[in-house]
Design an enzyme around this catalytic site. Structure first.
Site, PDB file in Angstrom:
ATOM      1  CB  CYS A  99      -0.947  -0.006   1.194  1.00 37.78           C
ATOM      2  SG  CYS A  99      -2.106  -1.383   1.175  1.00 37.78           S
ATOM      3  CB  CYS A 233     -12.783  -1.912   6.544  1.00 40.26           C
ATOM      4  SG  CYS A 233     -12.828  -3.255   7.749  1.00 40.26           S
ATOM      5  CB  SER A 234      -9.698   1.733   3.770  1.00 43.27           C
ATOM      6  OG  SER A 234      -9.000   0.528   3.493  1.00 43.27           O
ATOM      7  CG  HIS A 360      -6.452   1.893   0.271  1.00 46.61           C
ATOM      8  ND1 HIS A 360      -5.330   2.551  -0.213  1.00 46.61           N
ATOM      9  CD2 HIS A 360      -5.985   0.834   0.994  1.00 46.61           C
ATOM     10  CE1 HIS A 360      -4.240   1.913   0.198  1.00 46.61           C
ATOM     11  NE2 HIS A 360      -4.611   0.870   0.926  1.00 46.61           N
TER      12      HIS A 360
END
Length: 414
Positions: A99, A233-234, A360
């Site tokens: 990430c 959560c993203s 994301h």
């Protein structure tokens, strides 16, 4: 506040695409643009927004984590060149660090400026909606120590951060609803950002404070299941971003001045051991990167006026804020609760919605963070523009569970 770089470097602006996925009004599974489209959209937009001609770009980098798995497409340095014929034969490469891939692409560009280049393009892109959430979770789990950690849960990374949530709350006696303030802040910011994945999704404190039928504890691991909800959560998003990074000579050659840009005061890259889990309630790799960045620039956490941190989960934002020095250990959750990290707070954090709400698309995130700093400094934030003028800002992009980190400090020039 002199630059810590031997050769001054500036971000001249760029372009962020819409971030889309499940929950976006235009999203249709299997009928969305491919990764080539996001790369082209981001790069073409960056050229247009900065006024840089493609022929002026000397080198290029693109951050991407899982193109081969999600899209059956690697070799994205060459895909980047394919956007414009004037890019042909320049050095261009894909950079991967989970990430933190976008942040690493930027760090690579900064090193090019230090080595004598004058105009560098930095992009990031990811498409993740081509497979089911469970299959996507398996792909993303390759950023962990797969042989050891994959068995935690079919949703491996949520399980890893559930471990962090459990350890943090138990160590510091933090109540369950404490993280809801961070989640609500993210969604309120995303509601003001037209590019956000969850732009139209409302999230109240009551929605986020406890598990429910609409916000379940979804892990199968019985030990970790109670510690993470969907709202923590993203988003699994598709999207891209690109920026132009230039030297002082590059600015002059393009007919620009430092007032047209923001200056990179430092860019720090740290990496920790993939095979060791480390401390679950502290992020030492992020903390080390931030400390080095502050030391190199002679600045401190109290000098920062804006932050973009890697909130892949609500607990990640809390731990990141502590690692960057905005709160003491065990007190990071209170920043959102007390209004200190809101758009009009002491240290606004993730004012465009962050990963939790804006989304994301993994390879794009580190590039997007820098452009969010640029937009706020240049008062281009639109509905989510912070009221105060911003001179100094910081970004923290993380790969894995605090294993690869890129921290940048930026100053607005006028």
């Amino acid at each position: 506040m002199a630059s810590a770089l031997r050769r001054r470097a500036f971000v001249l602006g760029g372009h962020i695409t819409n971030f889309v996925g499940k929950g976006s009004p235009t999203f249709k599974q299997g009928a969305n643009p491919p990764i080539e489209w996001y790369i082209a959209e981001a790069v073409t937009g960056a050229l247009k927004n900065t006024g840089v001609e493609a022929k002026s770009v000397q080198t290029a980098y693109i951050g991407n984590f899982c193109g081969e798995l999600f899209c059956n497409q690697g070799h994205l340095g060459a895909a980047l060149v394919g956007v414009n014929n004037d890019f042909r034969f320049i050095p261009s490469m894909r950079v991967e660090g989970a990430c933190a891939s976008g942040g690493l692409a930027f760090a690579s560009g900064v090193r090019d400026i230090q080595a004598g280049r004058d105009v560098v393009m930095v992009a990031g892109a990811e498409v993740q909606t081509t497979v089911s959430p469970r299959q996507g979770a398996a792909y993303l789990a390759t950023a962990s120590h797969f042989a050891k950690q994959r068995s935690l849960d079919e949703f491996t990374f949520p399980a890893l951060f559930a471990q962090r949530m459990k350890a943090y709350r138990n160590e510091f006696n933090v109540p369950e609803d404490a993280m809801a303030h961070t989640v609500v802040k993210a969604y309120e910011n995303g509601n003001l950002n037209p590019l956000a994945h969850m732009h139209l999704k409302k999230m109240t404190f009551d929605d986020a404070k406890a598990a429910s039928d609409t916000n379940p504890n979804f892990l199968r691991n019985p030990e970790l299941k109670p510690w993470l909800k969907v709202s923590d959560c993203s988003q699994v998003s598709d999207g891209g971003a690109a920026l132009m990074l230039v030297s002082e000579d590059g600015l002059a050659a393009l007919g620009k001045t430092p007032a047209d840009a923001i200056e990179v005061l430092t860019c720090v890259h740290t990496t920790d051991d993939l095979y060791e889990e480390g401390n679950h309630f502290r992020m030492d790799c992020s903390r080390t990167a931030a400390q080095r960045a502050y030391e190199q620039t002679g600045l401190g956490a109290g000098d920062m006026q804006l932050a973009e941190v890697h909130d892949c989960f609500s607990i990640a934002e809390v731990l990141m804020c502590e690692a960057l020095g905005f709160a003491d250990l065990g007190a990071g959750w209170s920043l959102a609760a007390n209004g200190e990290s809101t758009r009009d707070g002491r240290i606004p954090v993730n004012v465009g919605g962050g990963l939790l709400s804006m989304g994301h698309p993994v390879g794009a995130t580190g590039v997007k963070q820098i452009l969010e700093i640029y937009k706020q400094m240049k008062r281009q934030g639109g509905a989510y523009q912070v009221e105060k003028d911003i001179e100094l800002g910081i970004t923290a992009n993380m790969g894995g569970s605090d294993k690869t980190v890129v921290v940048g400090i930026f100053q607005n020039r006028s």
